[in-house]
Each structure stands twice: as C-alpha cells, then as structure tokens.
Write a protein that holds these residues in place. Structure first.
Motif, PDB file in Angstrom:
ATOM      1  N   SER A  17      -6.352  -6.111   8.354  1.00  0.00           N
ATOM      2  CA  SER A  17      -6.103  -6.717   7.084  1.00  0.00           C
ATOM      3  C   SER A  17      -5.797  -8.413   7.482  1.00  0.00           C
ATOM      4  O   SER A  17      -5.802  -9.350   6.933  1.00  0.00           O
ATOM      5  CB  SER A  17      -4.408  -6.390   6.695  1.00  0.00           C
ATOM      6  N   ARG A  73     -10.346  -6.357  -0.032  1.00  0.00           N
ATOM      7  CA  ARG A  73     -10.420  -4.985  -0.740  1.00  0.00           C
ATOM      8  C   ARG A  73      -9.975  -3.798   0.126  1.00  0.00           C
ATOM      9  O   ARG A  73     -10.300  -3.762   1.214  1.00  0.00           O
ATOM     10  CB  ARG A  73     -11.968  -4.945  -0.923  1.00  0.00           C
ATOM     11  N   HIS A  74      -9.899  -2.843  -0.591  1.00  0.00           N
ATOM     12  CA  HIS A  74      -9.296  -1.624   0.104  1.00  0.00           C
ATOM     13  C   HIS A  74      -8.240  -1.677   1.177  1.00  0.00           C
ATOM     14  O   HIS A  74      -8.632  -1.154   2.333  1.00  0.00           O
ATOM     15  CB  HIS A  74     -10.667  -0.498   0.546  1.00  0.00           C
ATOM     16  N   GLU A  87      -5.741  -0.189   1.572  1.00  0.00           N
ATOM     17  CA  GLU A  87      -5.253   0.962   2.130  1.00  0.00           C
ATOM     18  C   GLU A  87      -5.840   1.732   3.052  1.00  0.00           C
ATOM     19  O   GLU A  87      -5.454   2.466   3.711  1.00  0.00           O
ATOM     20  CB  GLU A  87      -5.288   2.078   0.640  1.00  0.00           C
ATOM     21  N   ALA A  88      -7.075   1.140   3.331  1.00  0.00           N
ATOM     22  CA  ALA A  88      -7.905   1.629   4.414  1.00  0.00           C
ATOM     23  C   ALA A  88      -8.064   0.892   5.698  1.00  0.00           C
ATOM     24  O   ALA A  88      -8.470   1.050   6.557  1.00  0.00           O
ATOM     25  CB  ALA A  88      -9.349   2.204   3.952  1.00  0.00           C
ATOM     26  N   ARG A  89      -6.960  -0.198   5.811  1.00  0.00           N
ATOM     27  CA  ARG A  89      -6.789  -1.294   6.770  1.00  0.00           C
ATOM     28  C   ARG A  89      -5.802  -1.120   7.667  1.00  0.00           C
ATOM     29  O   ARG A  89      -4.602  -1.030   7.170  1.00  0.00           O
ATOM     30  CB  ARG A  89      -6.887  -2.645   6.214  1.00  0.00           C
ATOM     31  N   ALA A  94      -7.925   2.426  -5.517  1.00  0.00           N
ATOM     32  CA  ALA A  94      -8.118   1.582  -4.425  1.00  0.00           C
ATOM     33  C   ALA A  94      -6.893   0.513  -4.452  1.00  0.00           C
ATOM     34  O   ALA A  94      -6.564  -0.150  -5.722  1.00  0.00           O
ATOM     35  CB  ALA A  94      -9.394   1.183  -4.680  1.00  0.00           C
ATOM     36  N   ASN A 151      -0.395  -0.578  -9.658  1.00  0.00           N
ATOM     37  CA  ASN A 151      -1.776  -0.817  -9.218  1.00  0.00           C
ATOM     38  C   ASN A 151      -2.675  -0.697 -10.442  1.00  0.00           C
ATOM     39  O   ASN A 151      -3.600   0.194 -10.254  1.00  0.00           O
ATOM     40  CB  ASN A 151      -1.811  -0.104  -7.933  1.00  0.00           C
ATOM     41  N   VAL A 178       0.831  -1.085  -0.046  1.00  0.00           N
ATOM     42  CA  VAL A 178       0.118  -0.140  -0.043  1.00  0.00           C
ATOM     43  C   VAL A 178       0.902   1.311   0.030  1.00  0.00           C
ATOM     44  O   VAL A 178       0.500   2.155  -0.557  1.00  0.00           O
ATOM     45  CB  VAL A 178      -0.957  -0.205   1.199  1.00  0.00           C
ATOM     46  N   THR A 220      -6.308  -5.752  -7.909  1.00  0.00           N
ATOM     47  CA  THR A 220      -5.504  -4.859  -8.661  1.00  0.00           C
ATOM     48  C   THR A 220      -3.838  -5.272  -8.702  1.00  0.00           C
ATOM     49  O   THR A 220      -3.250  -4.858  -9.432  1.00  0.00           O
ATOM     50  CB  THR A 220      -5.845  -3.525  -8.015  1.00  0.00           C
ATOM     51  N   HIS A 273      -6.763  -3.201  -4.140  1.00  0.00           N
ATOM     52  CA  HIS A 273      -7.447  -4.403  -3.833  1.00  0.00           C
ATOM     53  C   HIS A 273      -6.556  -5.485  -3.906  1.00  0.00           C
ATOM     54  O   HIS A 273      -6.340  -6.061  -5.075  1.00  0.00           O
ATOM     55  CB  HIS A 273      -8.742  -4.690  -4.878  1.00  0.00           C
TER      56      HIS A 273
END
Length: 424
Positions: free
Chosen positions: A315, A305-306, A308-310, A286, A271, A261, A340, A288
């Motif tokens: 994760s 998924r996402h 980057e936000a975990r 995003a 990505n 990320v 991705t 993924h």
C-alpha cells in the motif's frame, strides 16, 4: 503554400464537447510535428493536442475557458504544399494529465515550509527579467511556498509548461543564492492599490463544479473522533527502523488504509456508490481507496485499487507511486477513477478539525487531522500521548448517523490497538 485545419478531436467516451484550457502557441508561431499546441479538458482528464504537421500558426479557433464542440475548428496552420483539402480532426492525443478530482482535501502536500520562519535575504544572483507587476504562472501551493521562503516569484525562472514556476524552481533559486535582496527597505509597509482578476477555467472550474455538485446533491454530515495514535506511531517507527532500508519507509497512510479495509468488513454500507438518479446503492466487495492529493495543477484523487489485498508496504509503495504520478501530471484516467471510499489528509497542516466534501458518488470520506502531543489521563495518571482527530463526512441519504459513528469508532479501536489490524 496551403492551410492545414485541425478540428477538435473526439476524445472518446461519448464526449460531445470539451473545454479549451490553454494555448501553447500563438498566431505567427512556427510549429513542428508532434509539438503540443493546446490543452483541452474533459470531465476526467487534461489532454494535450499535438501538431500533425510543420508550419506556421495563422488562426486560433477559441479562447482559454471556451467550451468547444468536437469537430469544431481548433487551429489553422500554414504549410508548404496544398495543405489538407478537407478539414480533419487533430491526431489522437498523445498525453494525458489528471483532471480535477471530486474530492476536497489534500494528502501529503509540499513539506511544511509554512511552519518555518522566512529566511534572511542572501546574496543576489541572476534573475528572470520580469516587470514589477507581471504575475508569473504558478499554482496556489507554489505561491504559498514562495511566500513562506521570502521569495519574489517574478524573480524565479519557471521550468514548467508555459514557464510555470514549480516547487523545484524555488529550491533551485535558493540553491543558487538568490532571494528578495533587491526589495527596497520598507517596501513591506508601502501602500498597494493593485488588484487582479483570475478567470476560473480549466481544472479550477472543474474543481468548483464538482464541489458545488457534491454539496448540492448529497446530504452531508460530519463526525469527528479523537484517537490516541501513540501505539501505532511506535509500531511505525519500529518497522521503519527494522525494515525501512530494505522495504521502504512507512507513513501513517498505509496503516489508515489497512484500518479502513478491516473496519469495512463490518460496515459494508460505507464502501458504496449511490446513483441518486436511478435510486440504486451499489455496495462493493473490492476496496478501492481514493487518496486525495495536491499537485501543481490542482486537486486529484488517485486510486489504490484492491487495498483489501495489499500489505502495508505494498500500500505504501502504491500510494507513493500514485502521488508522484499525480503531481507530475502523469496519472492516467484509470488511476484517477473508480474509488469506492476516499481518504484525505492535510498532513502536518491538518489542523484540529476539517469538514471534507464527499467524493461523489461515494457515500463516505475519512479525513485525517494532524498529530499533536497532549497531556492525557490514562489509568489515573497524567501522561503525554500522541493524539489525532478523524474528521469524516457521510451522505445522510445513505448512511445513518449511528452507523457512521460506529464505523469511525471501529477505526479508532484498530488504530489504538494496532495488533488487531493484522488479526484475521
């Protein structure tokens, strides 16, 4: 009495034909409503076809491995009454099992029984009655596990679909005190002339098709870099000791996801997805992350998924949930599509170097090899460090070699200085 004819159902997504993967019934069997009759394979999923009626199977419409058109006759069932006067499609499939993934490698396979010596034979217990040349259903991973444990698969009762032997069945067999004690002395040195032909159908055919497609369409190149993971392994051990009981244990994978990320912020071209027919590259904000996973039914790539936000623990929990769903055949289509960039690892069996195959239409896959302790020179002193290689592949049609090297070097820097993973 009448006949109820079930046609191959329309699975959706514009699919005109599907592959008949496996029958769960045969001519003459009595079936009940909602009993699974067959498995069919689409490009994305294995789908169970249930029976809408009670009755007796009188005809099967195809053989495993046959590609059948939607609307063609799947099965005929004798029922009480007039039956269906006009042929109708099967009811909506009630369960999905994951399809073959587009990736090549594996993550978190069954524990490394391969490294353990074969156990000595123990007391003989009750066994399954099979002929000596009968081959029970089992995945390659289960067969390897049984070999490492010194177990004859033909003696193990399978609890999976159609009697398939699972890892849990091997463990139950050992727990009951069963082994290969009945093998005659010297049998390991007997000559063998048997041979076996295995039809490539279902999930194995999908895997083969996707691997061939990926290698023919993409211009693969690989890049290998050595990474000192001593510091991040120390951090992982510290976090597990402090928070493992309340938040769950961390493996190395969530740290690798976090490194991806952060590194992708400077290398967004990794990505991305490449539509080679339309000649369009789509870069995505995003992240993924596909995590290539081994299961008893084949290789698949559930998607975190996402990412980057975990957080690390978020994760870790999602990776564990998805891996369990994939291994148990419960991962949905949405959970197996839309990645991705892919992360692939063979865990403790990761070897020194690998050459992972791209998960098209992605343009990058990061492969993780095993961690080994080696003497290294640090500031003029020879010290023992934990070292690991990243073996990664890229699509040279989209990714330049220099960019690929800089991307992996960025991941290396983040892992060797783990505090930088969390500096915004």
């Amino acid at each position: 009495m009448g006949t109820h004819v079930i046609k191959m159902p329309d699975i959706g997504e514009g699919i005109a034909e599907v592959e008949l993967s496996q029958w769960h019934v045969k001519v003459g069997d009595l079936v009940v409503e909602d009993q699974v009759l067959a498995d069919v394979m689409t490009d994305k999923a294995m789908v169970d076809i249930p029976s809408p009626v009670h009755g007796k199977v009188i005809a099967l419409g195809g053989q495993p491995g046959e590609v059948m058109a939607v609307g063609s006759v799947l099965i005929s069932i004798e029922v009480e009454g007039a039956g269906n006067l006009k042929e109708s499609a099967a009811p909506a499939p009630v369960k999905e099992a994951p399809a073959a993934p587009k990736a090549e490698a594996v993550v978190e396979s069954k524990p490394a029984a391969a490294a353990a010596p074969r156990p000595a034979p123990v007391c003989q217990g009750p066994m399954v009655a099979r002929e000596a040349d009968e081959r029970p259903l089992a995945s390659p991973a289960v067969r390897k596990h049984a070999l490492d444990l010194g177990i004859q698969l033909r003696l193990v009762r399978g609890s999976g679909p159609a009697g398939r032997v699972l890892h849990e069945d091997l463990e139950a067999y050992l727990a009951q005190g069963q082994s290969n004690a009945s093998t005659p002395v010297g049998a390991a040195y007997a000559q063998r002339n048997d041979e076996e032909q295995i039809q490539v159908i279902g999930m194995r055919r999908k895997i083969a098709q996707r691997m061939q497609d990926a290698t023919q369409r993409a211009a693969h190149f690989s890049y290998v870099e050595e990474i000192d993971v001593t510091a991040i392994e120390e951090l992982r051990a510290h976090l597990n000791e402090k928070h493992g009981a309340s938040r769950g244990k961390l493996t190395l994978l969530p740290f690798l996801v976090r490194a991806l990320v952060v590194a992708l912020r400077d290398f967004p071209q990794m990505n991305a997805r490449y539509d080679d027919e339309a000649q369009v590259i789509t870069r995505l904000g995003a992240v993924h992350v596909g995590v290539a996973t081994q299961s008893d039914v084949g290789l698949m790539v559930p998607v975190v998924r996402h990412a980057e936000a975990r957080s690390l623990w978020d994760s870790a929990a999602e990776i564990s949930r998805l891996a369990n769903a994939a291994r148990n055949g419960k991962a949905s289509r949405d959970e197996l599509s839309g990645s991705t960039i892919t992360l692939t690892s063979l865990g403790a069996l990761g070897g020194i170097v690998s050459t992972p195959v791209l998960n098209l239409p992605e343009v990058a896959i990061v492969g993780v090899n095993k961690i080994v302790e080696r003497p290294m020179v640090v500031k003029g002193q020879v010290v023992i460090r934990k070292m690991m290689n990243l073996s990664s592949s890229f699509d040279h049609r989209v990714v330049d070699g220099m960019d690929a090297a800089l991307f992996i070097q960025a991941i290396r820097g983040l892992l060797e200085q783990p505090a930088t993973l969390f500096v915004e």
